[in-house]
Design a protein around this motif. Structure first.
Motif, PDB file in Angstrom:
ATOM      1  N   THR A 154       0.821  -1.215   0.000  1.00 43.52           N
ATOM      2  CA  THR A 154       0.000   0.000   0.000  1.00 43.52           C
ATOM      3  C   THR A 154       0.856   1.267   0.000  1.00 43.52           C
ATOM      4  N   GLN A 155       2.165   1.121  -0.179  1.00 38.69           N
ATOM      5  CA  GLN A 155       3.096   2.258  -0.197  1.00 38.69           C
ATOM      6  C   GLN A 155       2.945   3.127   1.045  1.00 38.69           C
ATOM      7  N   GLU A 156       2.979   2.470   2.205  1.00 39.69           N
ATOM      8  CA  GLU A 156       2.866   3.219   3.458  1.00 39.69           C
ATOM      9  C   GLU A 156       4.090   2.975   4.332  1.00 39.69           C
ATOM     10  N   LYS A 157       4.694   4.058   4.762  1.00 44.91           N
ATOM     11  CA  LYS A 157       5.839   3.969   5.671  1.00 44.91           C
ATOM     12  C   LYS A 157       5.422   4.625   6.978  1.00 44.91           C
ATOM     13  N   LEU A 158       5.226   3.806   8.009  1.00 46.55           N
ATOM     14  CA  LEU A 158       4.673   4.312   9.267  1.00 46.55           C
ATOM     15  C   LEU A 158       5.584   3.940  10.432  1.00 46.55           C
ATOM     16  N   ILE A 270       7.812  10.370   0.741  1.00 48.91           N
ATOM     17  CA  ILE A 270       8.618  10.320  -0.494  1.00 48.91           C
ATOM     18  C   ILE A 270       9.273   8.943  -0.638  1.00 48.91           C
ATOM     19  N   THR A 271       9.799   8.420   0.470  1.00 48.89           N
ATOM     20  CA  THR A 271      10.383   7.068   0.402  1.00 48.89           C
ATOM     21  C   THR A 271       9.314   6.040   0.040  1.00 48.89           C
ATOM     22  N   ALA A 272       8.154   6.148   0.668  1.00 52.40           N
ATOM     23  CA  ALA A 272       7.114   5.135   0.441  1.00 52.40           C
ATOM     24  C   ALA A 272       6.672   5.109  -1.021  1.00 52.40           C
ATOM     25  N   VAL A 273       6.579   6.283  -1.638  1.00 52.32           N
ATOM     26  CA  VAL A 273       6.067   6.330  -3.011  1.00 52.32           C
ATOM     27  C   VAL A 273       7.187   6.178  -4.042  1.00 52.32           C
ATOM     28  N   HIS A 274       8.345   6.782  -3.779  1.00 53.18           N
ATOM     29  CA  HIS A 274       9.393   6.835  -4.816  1.00 53.18           C
ATOM     30  C   HIS A 274      10.648   6.043  -4.480  1.00 53.18           C
ATOM     31  N   GLY A 275      10.726   5.510  -3.252  1.00 53.69           N
ATOM     32  CA  GLY A 275      11.839   4.622  -2.927  1.00 53.69           C
ATOM     33  C   GLY A 275      13.169   5.311  -2.639  1.00 53.69           C
ATOM     34  N   THR A 281      15.623  11.879   1.258  1.00 54.74           N
ATOM     35  CA  THR A 281      14.373  12.652   1.388  1.00 54.74           C
ATOM     36  C   THR A 281      14.568  13.842   2.332  1.00 54.74           C
ATOM     37  N   LEU A 282      15.363  13.635   3.365  1.00 55.12           N
ATOM     38  CA  LEU A 282      15.582  14.717   4.339  1.00 55.12           C
ATOM     39  C   LEU A 282      16.374  15.855   3.704  1.00 55.12           C
ATOM     40  N   ALA A 283      17.376  15.478   2.912  1.00 55.96           N
ATOM     41  CA  ALA A 283      18.214  16.494   2.253  1.00 55.96           C
ATOM     42  C   ALA A 283      17.399  17.325   1.272  1.00 55.96           C
ATOM     43  N   VAL A 284      16.358  16.717   0.732  1.00 59.17           N
ATOM     44  CA  VAL A 284      15.483  17.425  -0.209  1.00 59.17           C
ATOM     45  C   VAL A 284      14.510  18.344   0.543  1.00 59.17           C
ATOM     46  N   VAL A 285      13.932  17.823   1.612  1.00 55.98           N
ATOM     47  CA  VAL A 285      12.841  18.554   2.272  1.00 55.98           C
ATOM     48  C   VAL A 285      13.361  19.667   3.186  1.00 55.98           C
ATOM     49  N   LEU A 286      14.417  19.386   3.947  1.00 55.99           N
ATOM     50  CA  LEU A 286      14.804  20.357   4.989  1.00 55.99           C
ATOM     51  C   LEU A 286      15.087  21.770   4.461  1.00 55.99           C
ATOM     52  N   TYR A 343      16.481  13.286  -8.399  1.00 56.41           N
ATOM     53  CA  TYR A 343      16.119  11.865  -8.301  1.00 56.41           C
ATOM     54  C   TYR A 343      15.058  11.504  -9.355  1.00 56.41           C
ATOM     55  N   GLY A 344      14.882  12.409 -10.320  1.00 54.51           N
ATOM     56  CA  GLY A 344      13.931  12.132 -11.399  1.00 54.51           C
ATOM     57  C   GLY A 344      12.478  12.353 -11.011  1.00 54.51           C
TER      58      GLY A 344
END
Ligand code: NZQ
Ligand code: ZN
Length: 384
Positions: A154-158, A270-275, A281-286, A343-344
């Motif tokens: 289900t592409q969920e990272k919890l 982002i990890t759950a959907v795009h791997g 993901t942190l380097a992108v968001v922060l 990351y495309g």
């Protein structure tokens, strides 16, 4: 400073050659399940050291815990623990193996549907005991009560958190990190850095102990992180990175202060959907988040710019701009790109990520609860 109650029960056993202490740390007569990942521990000799240290103990193995550990895989281990009457769990690996094993520890002892543990519907009253051997300094999971699990279908990272799943001990031998690929070294430094930022980059509450500790960890990571890439066999560098990563998320610097965690929550989607790797993901968001929240975080951004980056401009807006761009440049220097496009991932992907945040009820993130879905959308758009 806010009120707090703090206890960290994990015994840290630190230094070269300390894996041999395992026999004293694991309870006598334990029937152990050794859990690990894709096999790096067999290539770098850690597995052999662990098995040698545990001579005389009954040890079963469960391997194949993936990076971003899979719920489905972990349920297989839960079955094994029950069928084999395992009494002690021993994860040997990075954050994924240790987090996954915390989930096993909780799920074995939980009577209901184990998925409830991750949707936080479950009230945990017991868990199996575990101790760990850490091979990748990054997450702090070796001495905290957190665990993050991914359900791929289900592409969920919890995540879940419980004082019941703190490892009883954590063996930290910096020499086992020599074999890390540069990408994982960089990921670890960035993850630890962002853990500090999540607990520090909020608003002042007159907590100079926490602030100065946090700044010390940030400065250490900025100094030692690049050295871990350029001089990978340097024991002192590896030791300093390892201890900094543990200290970044063992609870200490976050006591009595507001905390953010929006970067992590958005990053998990982002990890759950795009791997992407967690740290990517942190380097992108922060950087995008700091810019978006610059008014709310103004005092701390100025303090950070001055104390951590040594900036002295009279123009405060410029100082904040530079503090954010120096942060981005540090991640890039570590070899971790800081744009979704690197990351495309294109702007069209933002809608789905916002939908995932909504599905997980992550509607009021950040230390003020003011990162609504609309704000998360802006952050993600700016991160493209
Ligand atoms: O699977 P193996 O073969 O062991 O290889 C791993 C894996 O491919 C490899 N590796 C680990 N140690 C090594 C090594 N390779 C060579 N030499 C070594 N010494 O590295 C790869 C990545 O491992 P992983 O465990 O996935 O990395 P990390 O430690 O960064 O953990 C990431 C996970 O932790 C979660 C993340 O979301 C992610 O699922 N987090 C957990 C937290 C917590 N519990 O407090 C907080 C964090 O914010 C984070 O969310
Ligand atoms: Zn993290």
């Amino acid at each position: 400073m806010f009120n707090f109650s703090y206890q960290n029960p994990t015994r840290i056993v630190f230094g070269q050659g300390q894996i041999k202490e395992l026999a004293k740390l694991v309870p006598a007569n334990a029937k152990i399940l050794l859990t690990y990942g894709g096999g790096s521990i067999k290539q770098n000799g850690v597995y052999q050291q662990v098995m040698q240290a545990l001579e005389g103990f009954e040890v079963l193995e469960f391997s194949g815990i993936e990076p971003n550990p899979s719920f489905e895989t972990l349920l297989k281990a839960v079955e094994m623990v029950k069928q084999q009457d395992i009494t002690y769990l021993l994860p040997v690996g990075g954050g994924s193996v240790i987090d996954g094993t915390k989930f096993i520890a909780a799920a074995v002892a939980y009577a209901g549907d184990p998925w409830d543990i991750l949707t936080r519907k479950a009230k945990l009253t017991q868990a199996m005991p575990l101790g760990c051997v850490l091979t990748l300094p990054a997450t702090g999971t070796e001495s905290n009560g957190n665990s993050v699990v991914t359900r791929y279908s289900t592409q969920e990272k919890l995540s879940f958190a419980s004082p019941l799943v703190y490892p009883q001990f954590a063996i930290l031998d910096p020499t086992v990190t020599y074999s890390l690929p540069p990408r994982q070294v960089a990921n670890g430094v960035v993850d630890a850095f962002v853990h500090v930022m999540e607990q520090y980059m909020t608003y002042p509450v007159n907590a100079p102990v926490q602030d100065r500790f946090a700044e010390g960890l940030l400065l250490t990571l900025i100094e030692q992180g690049p050295l871990a890439l350029s001089d990978p066999q340097n024991y002192d560098v590896r030791a300093n990175v390892m201890w900094a990563a543990t200290m970044a998320l063992n609870g200490l610097i976050g006591q009595g202060v507001p905390q953010d965690w929006a970067t992590h929550m958005i990053g998990h989607e982002i990890t759950a959907v795009h791997g992407l790797d967690h740290a990517q993901t942190l380097a992108v968001v922060l950087p995008a988040l700091l810019n978006e929240q610059r008014a709310q975080k103004r005092e701390k951004l100025l303090q950070y710019g001055r104390r951590v980056w040594g900036l002295q401009h009279a123009d405060e807006e410029r100082l904040i701009d530079d503090a954010i761009s120096y942060t981005r440049a540090f991640f890039e220097q570590m070899g971790v790109p800081t744009r979704l496009a690197d990351y495309g991932i294109k702007a069209e992907a933002v809608d789905e990520l916002v939908n995932k945040l909504e599905q997980h009820q992550l509607l009021k993130l950040g230390e003020h609860g003011d990162i609504t879905l609309a704000v998360s959308r802006k952050i993600l758009q700016a991160a493209v």
